[in-house]
Design a protein around this motif. Structure first.
Motif, PDB file in Angstrom:
ATOM      1  N   LEU A  97       0.824  -1.212   0.000  1.00  0.00           N
ATOM      2  CA  LEU A  97       0.000   0.000   0.000  1.00  0.00           C
ATOM      3  C   LEU A  97       0.858   1.262   0.000  1.00  0.00           C
ATOM      4  N   ALA A  98       1.995   1.224   0.711  1.00  0.00           N
ATOM      5  CA  ALA A  98       2.884   2.394   0.718  1.00  0.00           C
ATOM      6  C   ALA A  98       3.455   2.639  -0.676  1.00  0.00           C
ATOM      7  N   THR A  99       3.813   1.567  -1.378  1.00  0.00           N
ATOM      8  CA  THR A  99       4.325   1.703  -2.740  1.00  0.00           C
ATOM      9  C   THR A  99       3.253   2.248  -3.676  1.00  0.00           C
ATOM     10  N   TYR A 100       2.042   1.731  -3.537  1.00  0.00           N
ATOM     11  CA  TYR A 100       0.942   2.214  -4.377  1.00  0.00           C
ATOM     12  C   TYR A 100       0.651   3.687  -4.101  1.00  0.00           C
ATOM     13  N   ALA A 101       0.665   4.070  -2.822  1.00  0.00           N
ATOM     14  CA  ALA A 101       0.416   5.471  -2.476  1.00  0.00           C
ATOM     15  C   ALA A 101       1.495   6.378  -3.051  1.00  0.00           C
ATOM     16  N   VAL A 115      11.920   5.657  -7.155  1.00  0.00           N
ATOM     17  CA  VAL A 115      13.095   5.120  -7.838  1.00  0.00           C
ATOM     18  C   VAL A 115      13.341   3.713  -7.280  1.00  0.00           C
ATOM     19  N   PRO A 116      13.966   2.821  -8.057  1.00  0.00           N
ATOM     20  CA  PRO A 116      14.102   1.416  -7.622  1.00  0.00           C
ATOM     21  C   PRO A 116      14.680   1.208  -6.217  1.00  0.00           C
ATOM     22  N   PRO A 117      15.688   1.964  -5.777  1.00  0.00           N
ATOM     23  CA  PRO A 117      16.187   1.727  -4.410  1.00  0.00           C
ATOM     24  C   PRO A 117      15.153   1.937  -3.310  1.00  0.00           C
ATOM     25  N   PHE A 118      14.075   2.648  -3.629  1.00  0.00           N
ATOM     26  CA  PHE A 118      13.035   2.849  -2.624  1.00  0.00           C
ATOM     27  C   PHE A 118      12.311   1.551  -2.284  1.00  0.00           C
ATOM     28  N   GLY A 119      12.514   0.497  -3.096  1.00  0.00           N
ATOM     29  CA  GLY A 119      11.969  -0.803  -2.745  1.00  0.00           C
ATOM     30  C   GLY A 119      12.525  -1.287  -1.413  1.00  0.00           C
ATOM     31  N   ALA A 120      13.845  -1.141  -1.232  1.00  0.00           N
ATOM     32  CA  ALA A 120      14.473  -1.532   0.034  1.00  0.00           C
ATOM     33  C   ALA A 120      14.017  -0.629   1.167  1.00  0.00           C
ATOM     34  N   VAL A 121      13.883   0.656   0.887  1.00  0.00           N
ATOM     35  CA  VAL A 121      13.432   1.609   1.915  1.00  0.00           C
ATOM     36  C   VAL A 121      12.029   1.258   2.392  1.00  0.00           C
ATOM     37  N   THR A 122      11.165   0.905   1.443  1.00  0.00           N
ATOM     38  CA  THR A 122       9.788   0.558   1.799  1.00  0.00           C
ATOM     39  C   THR A 122       9.748  -0.665   2.707  1.00  0.00           C
ATOM     40  N   TYR A 196      23.097   5.616   9.995  1.00  0.00           N
ATOM     41  CA  TYR A 196      23.709   4.748   8.982  1.00  0.00           C
ATOM     42  C   TYR A 196      22.581   4.014   8.277  1.00  0.00           C
ATOM     43  N   PHE A 197      22.213   4.511   7.093  1.00  0.00           N
ATOM     44  CA  PHE A 197      21.048   4.038   6.353  1.00  0.00           C
ATOM     45  C   PHE A 197      21.532   3.428   5.034  1.00  0.00           C
ATOM     46  N   PRO A 198      21.734   2.113   4.971  1.00  0.00           N
ATOM     47  CA  PRO A 198      22.330   1.471   3.792  1.00  0.00           C
ATOM     48  C   PRO A 198      21.656   1.767   2.459  1.00  0.00           C
ATOM     49  N   PRO A 199      20.329   1.927   2.370  1.00  0.00           N
ATOM     50  CA  PRO A 199      19.749   2.254   1.059  1.00  0.00           C
ATOM     51  C   PRO A 199      20.322   3.515   0.427  1.00  0.00           C
ATOM     52  N   ALA A 200      20.972   4.365   1.218  1.00  0.00           N
ATOM     53  CA  ALA A 200      21.618   5.546   0.630  1.00  0.00           C
ATOM     54  C   ALA A 200      22.659   5.122  -0.400  1.00  0.00           C
ATOM     55  N   GLY A 201      23.351   4.016  -0.142  1.00  0.00           N
ATOM     56  CA  GLY A 201      24.327   3.520  -1.110  1.00  0.00           C
ATOM     57  C   GLY A 201      23.672   3.128  -2.421  1.00  0.00           C
TER      58      GLY A 201
END
Length: 264
Positions: A97-101, A115-122, A196-201
């Motif tokens: 639901l967060a991705t759809y929103a 953007v694709p890296p936001f998959g890991a963030v979600t 330290y937020f790895p998705p930043a990489g």
């Protein structure tokens, strides 16, 4: 004191003793073990002895503290969503639901948010929101603000340095990729206000691949939009969706009830 008053007092004491013996667990609450026998056996001619033989205030206080601690432990025990599989399904629901929103908001604003890296963030924020819901702290704004601030500072700093070095070093793929990961780790570790937020990489790597593939002049705005902005939005969306959805979801399971019953 007249004989009638003394008799009434004795009957009243007996009634109170009976009520207490029914309401309180024997030998546990407020140190009332043997209280009924003490009250009934008191001499009618000396009603003051009933008070003198009652448990001391310090004993009552100690027993009450123990009961309070046990009660607090039960009420603050982590809840679950009906078992492992049910919790996994709820976490998947929050992430979807967060991705759809996010996608819907992007279409409405006509500007790239996803953007694709936001998959890991979600997935990170969905699991974090579910864990917070189990503790009853889904919309803890202080914690949300702290998490969002640290993650956004970490992402923005890493991406900003990546853009800067891409300008300086040109479009050499090997060097840019290595430098992007190095500056991402360094900026998040060295900055005390950053988490330290790895998705930043992954966001830095995505920028490098676009720069190498298209030879487009790097833009510093990428660090703030969509990177830092998207991270903050995903955290808010996951927490909000969890807060709205969990009241209608089964919040306990047989396993959770067994664990609570087993607590001393």
């Amino acid at each position: 004191m007249s004989k009638t008053q003394s008799s009434r007092l004795r009957r009243l004491a007996a009634v109170l003793a009976t009520m207490l013996s029914c309401l309180l667990p024997p030998g546990r609450a407020f140190g009332m073990r043997g209280t009924k026998a003490t009250l009934v056996a008191s001499s009618p001619s000396s009603p003051v002895s009933i008070l003198n033989q009652s448990p001391s205030f310090s004993d009552n206080k100690a027993n009450f503290a123990g009961l309070t601690a046990r009660s607090a432990g039960k009420t603050t025990a982590p809840r679950d969503f009906g078992g492992k599989h049910s919790e996994a399904l709820f976490t998947a629901l929050v992430a979807g639901l967060a991705t759809y929103a996010m996608s819907t908001l992007q279409s409405f604003l006509h500007r790239q948010l996803w953007v694709p890296p936001f998959g890991a963030v979600t997935l990170i924020f969905a699991a974090d929101a579910v864990a917070a819901a189990k503790e009853g702290k889904t919309m803890n704004f202080k914690v949300m603000r702290q998490k969002a601030l640290q993650a956004c500072i970490g992402v923005a700093g890493a991406c900003f340095l990546t853009v800067l070095l891409a300008r300086l070093l040109g479009n050499s793929p090997g060097i840019l990729r290595a430098v992007a990961m190095a500056v991402a780790a360094f900026s998040m570790m060295a900055n005390p206000s950053s988490g330290y937020f790895p998705p930043a990489g992954a966001l830095c790597a995505l920028y490098v691949e676009k720069a190498v593939a298209t030879s487009v002049s790097p833009q510093y705005g990428y660090a703030l939009f969509p990177c830092a902005t998207g991270v903050a939005l995903l955290l808010i969306l996951c927490r909000t969706i969890t807060f709205v959805a969990h009241p209608v979801w089964p919040f306990s399971s047989k396993q959770c009830e067994k664990e609570l019953m087993a607590q001393p």
